[in-house]
Write an enzyme that holds these catalytic residues in place. Structure first.
Site, PDB file in Angstrom:
ATOM      1  N   ASP A  85       6.360 -29.215  31.510  1.00 21.95           N
ATOM      2  CA  ASP A  85       5.992 -29.194  30.174  1.00 21.95           C
ATOM      3  C   ASP A  85       4.906 -27.808  29.977  1.00 21.95           C
ATOM      4  OD1 ASP A  85       5.439 -29.882  27.533  1.00 21.95           O
ATOM      5  OD2 ASP A  85       3.521 -30.930  28.367  1.00 21.95           O
ATOM      6  N   LEU A  86       5.242 -27.022  29.346  1.00 25.74           N
ATOM      7  CA  LEU A  86       4.217 -25.836  29.404  1.00 25.74           C
ATOM      8  C   LEU A  86       2.899 -26.167  28.639  1.00 25.74           C
ATOM      9  CD1 LEU A  86       6.518 -23.108  27.747  1.00 25.74           C
ATOM     10  CD2 LEU A  86       6.013 -23.645  30.205  1.00 25.74           C
ATOM     11  N   ASP A 112       9.232 -27.585  24.354  1.00 24.31           N
ATOM     12  CA  ASP A 112       8.693 -26.576  25.518  1.00 24.31           C
ATOM     13  C   ASP A 112       8.671 -27.390  26.754  1.00 24.31           C
ATOM     14  OD1 ASP A 112       6.639 -28.691  24.907  1.00 24.31           O
ATOM     15  OD2 ASP A 112       4.972 -27.177  25.206  1.00 24.31           O
TER      16      ASP A 112
END
Length: 691
Positions: free
Chosen positions: A552-553, A595
């Site tokens: 997960d960014l 993302d």
């Protein structure tokens, strides 16, 4: 007065009646009937004068089995023998004819000596063995009651020349168009113009396109689906709609929008009991309502791997009784009105006819015997003209192979398209055939044809075929021909090539849409889930080791807020490239959310080093934005043997990484059991959800 034995010839083909008349007119007095109804009338009026009936099977109005059953029921078979005459030589047809009381069975094309000998012997035997025939007839009459259903089913069996897979789409279009025209006559509520009817009919062909994403094991399962398998099947409507929504071009085209509506909502029901959205009444677009009814009607009247075909009457009863869900009362009225026309239209495919090879055999036999009447010669010329006309108009490459002469014959239009001769001698050894097919494809086709059997004679394959130097995808539909369908004595083959190049290319493109994320080019969530499940399923013994990584960014929202969504998309593309470059080509990489990314890899030892390498490869800088991520890792078999369990544990590890300040990764361990998850929709012990 003519004292010769009188024979009634019953066949809807005049040329067949003429051929038999030429063979028998010297010894017998003859009558003719062109269909079953006319035959029944003549038999009823002249049965005391008749010595025999020669009876075809496949005819309009009333088929040969129904005529035979009528005679059986009236007790006429006690003194009037019936010889069945037909091109249908399968054991099922022959056995059924004998069960219904036929004395003999003669297959087309006719051999004159065989016809004369069997006619003479049957008439003689009938007159000398009356008591034995009466005993047999009594046994047949006892069986006849249990065969009434079989008679109805056999009248709807599709003959071999319509054996290609694609009839369902054709039927849906026919039924949809008929219902729409009837609906337009009854109401102006839906503004169904001729153009709208044509659009909906064309769009109906795409109603089940989402099924390309459903595993074949479920689609072709012969038994009842489990609840889990049924839930998988149900996803095809949404997947089909999403495919059309994701097509980058022609989104404004009315046909695409209509096809999308049909894909998504053709399983909705009028009372709100359908899926996927539970729409009710006219909240369901009329296009989807009509295709839904057409789909159910054809499914009921067609054979499937999990059920036989129902009769049209039974199908209508089931629909009207609500056994297949609720439909608009107005549409049901339309179906009732159109049912006779639909039944006739969908049965056209089983109409009798004469093939080119049979025509050639007839002609050769007549030339050798020199006993053809002017009537027969004129009808043969008419059949030849009809065949050439339809072959040239069909735009299909038709071919026939005669084993006795070892000659392959192609239609003139087809030979021109392929750039070869219309007649190819010794085709297996002839270089012209290898200009059409790659050698391995040609040998594969021969293998399938050699493996075909009378109970399943149709062969359908797809190959790249050279058409005047250009490779094109074509579907080959063919079948072997046997002397008798229950023997292995091969006489030849017939078939056709259908150009499906554009459809094949489009199908590949749609498969790509169903498999890949359109922005990053990585797998999408649904495909990654399916691929991982297959890998885990093959590791039930637990002797292989896998790792599932969820990324997960961190602070990705800032990229969109500060620089705009186009910049954010570029960041995602950059991360996707880093993810792809950090793993092997056979590892599974997917974008599973906005993302969020997934990596599934097999490893042998020291997974910590692999995870560290991946994590460091993802970090970096894109212009003024710092790329960083949090990551959770779960291992199989230690943390789970099934996808849902493994995903949940990797998700909890991701939550732990986020909770501890981000910018690092965590391996799942038992201390994380009570943690929340970031991406999962299920908790351990809850009902599983497919991702």
């Amino acid at each position: 007065m003519d004292k010769r034995n009188k024979i009634l010839i019953v066949d809807d083909s005049e040329i067949n009646r003429s051929l038999l008349a030429d063979m028998l007119s010297g010894e017998y007095s003859l009558m003719e009937a062109s269909d079953g109804l006319e035959a029944v009338a003549l038999i009823s009026q002249h049965h005391t004068e008749l010595s025999m009936v020669l009876l075809d099977i496949v005819m309009p109005e009333m088929d040969g089995f129904e005529v035979l059953a009528s005679m059986n029921g009236a007790g006429l078979l006690e003194h009037l023998p019936v010889i069945m005459i037909s091109a249908e030589t399968s054991a099922a047809y022959i056995d059924h004819a004998y069960e219904l009381g036929a004395a003999e069975y003669i297959s087309r094309p006719f051999d004159e000596q065989t016809v004369k000998r069997r006619v003479k012997n049957t008439i003689t035997l009938y007159s000398k063995q009356k008591s034995l025939e009466n005993l047999v007839t009594e046994q047949i009459l006892e069986k006849e009651k249990s065969n009434q259903v079989m008679i109805e089913i056999l009248s709807h069996i599709v003959e071999f020349r319509n054996g290609e897979s694609g009839l369902h789409v054709l039927h849906i279009r026919i039924i949809t168009e008929a219902l729409l025209k009837q609906l337009a006559k009854r109401t102006s509520r839906y503004n169904l113009t001729a153009r709208q009817i044509n659009l909906i009919s064309n769009a109906s062909a795409l109603h089940d396109i989402g099924k390309i994403s459903i595993p074949e094991a479920i689609l072709n399962k012969p038994g009842r689906l489990t609840p889990e398998e049924y839930e998988v099947i149900k996803t095809h409507s949404v997947i089909g709609a999403e495919m059309l929504e994701n097509v980058p071009y022609y989104q404004d085209e009315e046909l695409v929008r209509m096809a999308r509506d049909i894909c998504r909502w053709h399983h909705e029901r009028y009372d709100g009991g359908g899926y996927p959205d539970g729409l009710k009444g006219d909240d369901i677009p009329v296009s989807a309502q009509v295709v839904a009814l057409a789909d159910v009607y054809d499914a009921l009247t067609s054979r499937r791997v999990y059920k036989p075909a129902y009769s049209h009457d039974e199908a209508l009863r089931m629909i009207l009784d609500g056994e297949c869900g609720a439909f608009s009362p107005l549409l049901l009225e339309c179906l009732c009105s159109e049912k006779p026309c639909l039944e006739k239209e969908l049965q056209v495919r089983s109409a009798g006819g004469i093939s080119k090879m049979e025509l050639q055999n007839m002609t050769r036999s007549l030339i050798q015997n020199s006993n053809a009447s002017n009537r027969t010669l004129a009808l043969l010329e008419q059949e030849r003209t009809k065949y050439q006309f339809f072959a040239s108009m069909s735009k299909e490459i038709q071919f026939e192979y005669s084993r006795s002469s070892d000659v392959l014959t192609l239609s003139e239009w087809g030979a021109a398209q392929l750039g070869v001769s219309t007649v190819i001698v010794h085709p297996v050894e002839n270089g012209e055939v290898l200009r059409i097919f790659a050698k391995k494809d040609f040998m594969d086709l021969l293998l399938h044809l050699n493996e075909a059997r009378p109970e399943d004679p149709i062969v359908t394959c797809t190959y790249r075929v050279n058409m005047q130097g250009s490779p094109r995808w074509c579907k080959v539909v063919a079948r072997p021909l046997w002397v008798m369908e229950e023997t292995d004595e091969l006489t030849g083959m017939i078939g056709k090539l259908i150009d499906i190049h554009e459809e094949h290319i489009e199908l590949d493109r749609l498969k790509q849409i169903a498999r890949f994320d359109s922005l990053t080019g990585l797998y999408n969530r649904a495909y990654a889930c399916k691929a991982i499940e297959e890998a885990l399923l093959g590791n039930r013994a637990g002797n292989r080791r896998f790792a599932l990584l969820l990324l997960d960014l961190d602070y990705f929202k800032n990229a969109n807020d500060q620089y705009g969504h186009q910049f954010g998309d570029k960041v995602l593309e950059e991360v996707a490239g880093k993810v792809r470059g950090s793993v092997r080509s056979n590892d599974i990489c997917a974008r599973i959310g906005g993302d969020e990314f997934l990596i599934f890899m097999e490893y042998k030892d020291n997974i910590a080093l692999l995870v560290e390498r991946v994590y460091r490869a993802i970090g970096g800088q894109y212009h003024n934005f710092r790329i960083a991520a949090s990551m959770g890792v779960a291992l199989s078999p230690e943390n789970g043997m099934e996808y849902d369990q493994l995903f949940l544990h990797a998700d909890k590890a991701l939550y732990a990484a986020k909770k501890n300040g981000r910018h690092h990764y965590c391996f799942y361990d038992d201390t994380m059991q009570e943690l929340l998850s970031v991406l999962s929709r299920v908790e351990e012990g809850a009902e599983k959800t497919r991702y």
